[in-house]
Design an enzyme around this catalytic site. Structure first.
Site, PDB file in Angstrom:
ATOM      1  N   SER A  68       0.836  -1.200   0.000  1.00 58.92           N
ATOM      2  CA  SER A  68       0.000   0.000   0.000  1.00 58.92           C
ATOM      3  C   SER A  68       0.875   1.255   0.000  1.00 58.92           C
ATOM      4  CB  SER A  68      -0.950  -0.045   1.201  1.00 58.92           C
ATOM      5  OG  SER A  68      -2.014   0.865   1.044  1.00 58.92           O
TER       6      SER A  68
ATOM      7  N   HIS B  54      -7.593  -5.775  -0.733  1.00 62.09           N
ATOM      8  CA  HIS B  54      -6.375  -5.014  -0.472  1.00 62.09           C
ATOM      9  C   HIS B  54      -5.426  -5.761   0.467  1.00 62.09           C
ATOM     10  CE1 HIS B  54      -3.993  -1.410  -0.485  1.00 62.09           C
ATOM     11  NE2 HIS B  54      -4.075  -1.264   0.822  1.00 62.09           N
TER      12      HIS B  54
ATOM     13  N   GLU C  42      -9.658  -4.927  -5.864  1.00 66.01           N
ATOM     14  CA  GLU C  42      -9.158  -3.702  -5.253  1.00 66.01           C
ATOM     15  C   GLU C  42      -9.563  -2.430  -5.980  1.00 66.01           C
ATOM     16  OE1 GLU C  42      -5.427  -3.279  -3.458  1.00 66.01           O
ATOM     17  OE2 GLU C  42      -4.837  -5.348  -3.829  1.00 66.01           O
TER      18      GLU C  42
END
Length: 343
Positions: free
Chosen positions: A180, A305, A275
């Site tokens: 991320s 995610h 996602e």
């Protein structure tokens, strides 16, 4: 210039395992309201985020258990230009901190939306990578918003890399991994190394990397109907603004640009098929490829995610981590590089 070697891998075909579909349905019903809680008319307040952070972090830690036998050594070192904080993690036979600087190590940059999480929340994921590769990992504890603003976290990630080099770890023995926001910091690190003439790491693995901290790409995906089980893009966009503040979207450390022909390590990107940040992962892949990098992009259907973080949720989590570890173990060797910081 490095040649492009991009692979899009779907494994397995279909909608993902039955267990992952059941868990994703539950997460969608639970996580989206939690993200929206306390938003208010003008978005979440710094006070609300700071108050929610400990509970969110405890929940994430519980959902990503640490393998038994994992060894951890805390690091907190003051330098002339700031501090390096984090932890050495080892889930193999050796100590947490590698006994020799001649050993390959992982440098892990955790995700967070730049406002939550810590090395503790990601210790399970980092330890599983350590166990599968046989390497020790240094997991960075960087400064978060809303207490700190852009580009503080990126500065900490760059400082951590320099610290590892100063400890005697050669660049060709450092492998960077991140998820991320950690993927965004990894891209920023590559650009900074190029600007300063510092040797690049041996390889990169990114799980669900963030490319655009304005989160416009993710919001557009959600408006097209993409339904991420963990992330409500509109809420996440407002949370990210607590870190990015009034930074210009075109700032070179927001949407990172890499010049063509620069030195780049082989890179693996993994992203879930559900996602809202799928376009971010594809943008990172494109930026690396256009600069001449060797990139593999794996898209895993039916996954949300950073699904690699949750081995209890799906078989795909373990399979993806096995793929990532195999990629890392098979990275080509490079001639040793000497660390000399520019004047």
């Amino acid at each position: 210039m490095q040649t492009s070697d991009t692979e899009v891998l779907w494994r397995p075909a279909g909608r993902g395992s039955f267990r992952s579909r059941a868990v994703n349905g539950y997460l969608t019903r639970v996580s989206h309201p939690v993200m929206a809680a306390g938003m208010g008319r003008n978005g979440p307040s710094a006070r609300v985020i700071s108050a929610m952070r400990p509970g969110v972090n405890r929940s994430l830690s519980a959902l990503s258990p640490v393998p038994s036998g994992t060894r951890v050594e805390q690091v907190r070192e003051s330098l002339a230009d700031g501090q390096v904080r984090g932890e050495w993690v080892s889930a193999h036979a050796g100590p947490a901190r590698p006994a020799s600087t001649d050993q390959t190590i992982l440098y892990y940059l955790h995700g967070s939306g730049y406002v939550i999480c810590s090395p503790r929340t990601h210790r399970g994921l980092v330890a599983r990578l350590s166990r599968r590769t046989g390497w020790s990992a240094f997991s960075l504890d960087y400064r978060l918003g809303p207490e700190y603003r852009f580009p503080t976290a990126g500065d900490d990630a760059i400082r951590g890399y320099h610290w590892l080099l100063d400890q005697g770890h050669r660049a060709d023995q450092i492998v960077v991994a991140g998820d991320s926001a950690g993927g965004h910091m990894a891209l920023d690190l590559l650009a900074d190394n190029h600007r300063r003439g510092i040797a690049q790491p041996r390889g990169i693995v990114m799980f669900s990397p963030l490319y655009d901290p304005t989160f416009d790409l993710a919001v557009a995906s959600q408006l097209r109907g993409v339904r991420d089980p963990l992330i409500d893009a509109v809420s996440a966009q407002r949370i990210l603004q607590l870190y990015t503040g009034d930074a210009e979207p075109g700032h070179p450390r927001m949407r990172v640009h890499l010049p063509a022909g620069m030195s780049l390590p082989p890179t693996l990107i993994q992203v879930g098929g559900l996602e809202v940040m799928g376009d971010d992962a594809r943008a990172v892949e494109r930026v690396l490829r256009e600069a001449g990098g060797h990139v593999r992009l794996q898209e895993w259907p039916g996954q949300g995610h950073v699904f690699q973080m949750f081995p209890l949720f799906s078989d795909e989590s373990r399979l993806a981590l096995r793929e990532a570890a195999g990629f890392l173990r098979n990275l080509p060797t490079r001639a040793p590089t000497v660390h000399v910081m520019p004047e």
